[in-house]
Design a protein around this motif. Sequence first.
Motif, PDB file in Angstrom:
ATOM      1  N   GLY A  69      22.060  -6.221   0.645  1.00 59.86           N
ATOM      2  CA  GLY A  69      21.388  -5.445   1.640  1.00 59.86           C
ATOM      3  C   GLY A  69      19.536  -5.681   1.893  1.00 59.86           C
ATOM      4  N   LEU A  70      19.147  -6.109   0.072  1.00 65.17           N
ATOM      5  CA  LEU A  70      17.807  -6.072   0.438  1.00 65.17           C
ATOM      6  C   LEU A  70      17.606  -7.912   0.977  1.00 65.17           C
ATOM      7  CD1 LEU A  70      15.522  -5.463  -2.504  1.00 65.17           C
ATOM      8  CD2 LEU A  70      16.076  -4.119  -0.484  1.00 65.17           C
ATOM      9  N   GLN A  96      11.992   6.011  -7.767  1.00 61.27           N
ATOM     10  CA  GLN A  96      11.370   5.787  -6.458  1.00 61.27           C
ATOM     11  C   GLN A  96      10.715   4.752  -5.796  1.00 61.27           C
ATOM     12  OE1 GLN A  96       6.899   7.358  -6.839  1.00 61.27           O
ATOM     13  NE2 GLN A  96       7.403   8.802  -4.591  1.00 61.27           N
ATOM     14  N   GLN A  97      10.417   3.496  -6.823  1.00 63.30           N
ATOM     15  CA  GLN A  97      10.896   2.474  -6.758  1.00 63.30           C
ATOM     16  C   GLN A  97      10.950   1.433  -6.203  1.00 63.30           C
ATOM     17  OE1 GLN A  97      10.123   3.753  -9.807  1.00 63.30           O
ATOM     18  NE2 GLN A  97      11.375   2.134 -11.351  1.00 63.30           N
ATOM     19  N   ASP A  98      12.382   1.684  -6.112  1.00 66.60           N
ATOM     20  CA  ASP A  98      12.950   0.828  -4.989  1.00 66.60           C
ATOM     21  C   ASP A  98      12.989   1.602  -4.105  1.00 66.60           C
ATOM     22  OD1 ASP A  98      15.012   0.382  -7.070  1.00 66.60           O
ATOM     23  OD2 ASP A  98      15.931   1.591  -7.786  1.00 66.60           O
ATOM     24  N   ARG A 101       9.807  -0.256  -2.447  1.00 63.41           N
ATOM     25  CA  ARG A 101      10.969  -2.145  -2.061  1.00 63.41           C
ATOM     26  C   ARG A 101      11.724  -2.093  -0.832  1.00 63.41           C
ATOM     27  NH1 ARG A 101      14.643  -5.356  -6.094  1.00 63.41           N
ATOM     28  NH2 ARG A 101      14.872  -7.307  -5.821  1.00 63.41           N
ATOM     29  N   ALA A 102      12.323  -1.288  -0.402  1.00 65.18           N
ATOM     30  CA  ALA A 102      13.094  -1.447   0.799  1.00 65.18           C
ATOM     31  C   ALA A 102      12.342  -1.097   1.297  1.00 65.18           C
ATOM     32  CB  ALA A 102      13.757  -0.209   0.431  1.00 65.18           C
ATOM     33  N   VAL A 205       3.702   3.767   3.254  1.00 66.50           N
ATOM     34  CA  VAL A 205       3.567   2.602   2.956  1.00 66.50           C
ATOM     35  C   VAL A 205       3.937   1.868   4.442  1.00 66.50           C
ATOM     36  CG1 VAL A 205       6.029   0.727   2.547  1.00 66.50           C
ATOM     37  CG2 VAL A 205       5.328   2.390   0.634  1.00 66.50           C
ATOM     38  N   HIS A 206       4.086   2.427   5.108  1.00 70.33           N
ATOM     39  CA  HIS A 206       4.306   1.896   6.998  1.00 70.33           C
ATOM     40  C   HIS A 206       2.606   2.383   7.128  1.00 70.33           C
ATOM     41  CE1 HIS A 206       8.583   2.867   7.662  1.00 70.33           C
ATOM     42  NE2 HIS A 206       8.666   3.669   7.020  1.00 70.33           N
ATOM     43  N   VAL A 207       2.270   3.129   6.808  1.00 71.35           N
ATOM     44  CA  VAL A 207       0.543   3.015   7.004  1.00 71.35           C
ATOM     45  C   VAL A 207      -0.252   1.420   7.258  1.00 71.35           C
ATOM     46  CG1 VAL A 207      -2.064   3.548   7.739  1.00 71.35           C
ATOM     47  CG2 VAL A 207      -0.338   5.607   6.940  1.00 71.35           C
TER      48      VAL A 207
END
Length: 238
Positions: A69-70, A96-98, A101-102, A205-207
Amino acid sequence: MPDMVPGGARPVILVVEDEVPLLTLLRYNLEKQGFRVEEAADGQEALLRVAETKPDLVLLDWMLPQLSGLEVCRQLRRRPATRDLPIIMVTARVEQQDSVRALDIGADDYVTKPFAMDGLLARIRALLRRSGSVASRGRLAFRDLVMDQDAHRVSRGGRALHLGPTEYRLLEFLMQHPGRVFSREQLLDAVWGRDIHVEPRTVDVHVRRLRKAINGPGEEDVIRTVRSAGYALDAEPG
């Protein structure tokens, strides 16, 4: 019922999942809510189905035959036609790191198995709203940033910007309140919704993705990070 896309058509959800019982459950619940469902059982088929069906949103399992999927997400983000396609990653991975990463690869949201169907449906509706399935409200401007909400387009200094649906909604909210500092929790409520649980780190992440999209070489960073407080659209030193 889902928000209708322009013209009153039913939103199309592509479900990419190789577990038949889960695929059947997702199809039943999505169709019950008025969505049109397309299916793919592996990563290669997913890329073909996206090209054929032009879905409004993809539910993408992390662990798939052929391509993960990645990798599917990475390839979709590289293609101009699918750069802004809403993608929700569905996975049994809980670290959480997964999830980070996604999101870094380009997913707009991340859901871990097992999940509550009501929560997943809420995330789908929220992401469809952010992607422009609902008519918007005019024009916003901040310095050389211009957002045409009706056309769902953003430009800076006349240069067209390509934003994912979550980055678009985040920028829209900040442009509606220039100069005001918002905490991560306030941004989560405003952009993701109070009924959806998202980790505060997701905002960072989104910022970061938004900054990369709107700040070109030599351009001033118009998003200010306020230490221990949050973010603001004002480009003043923090």
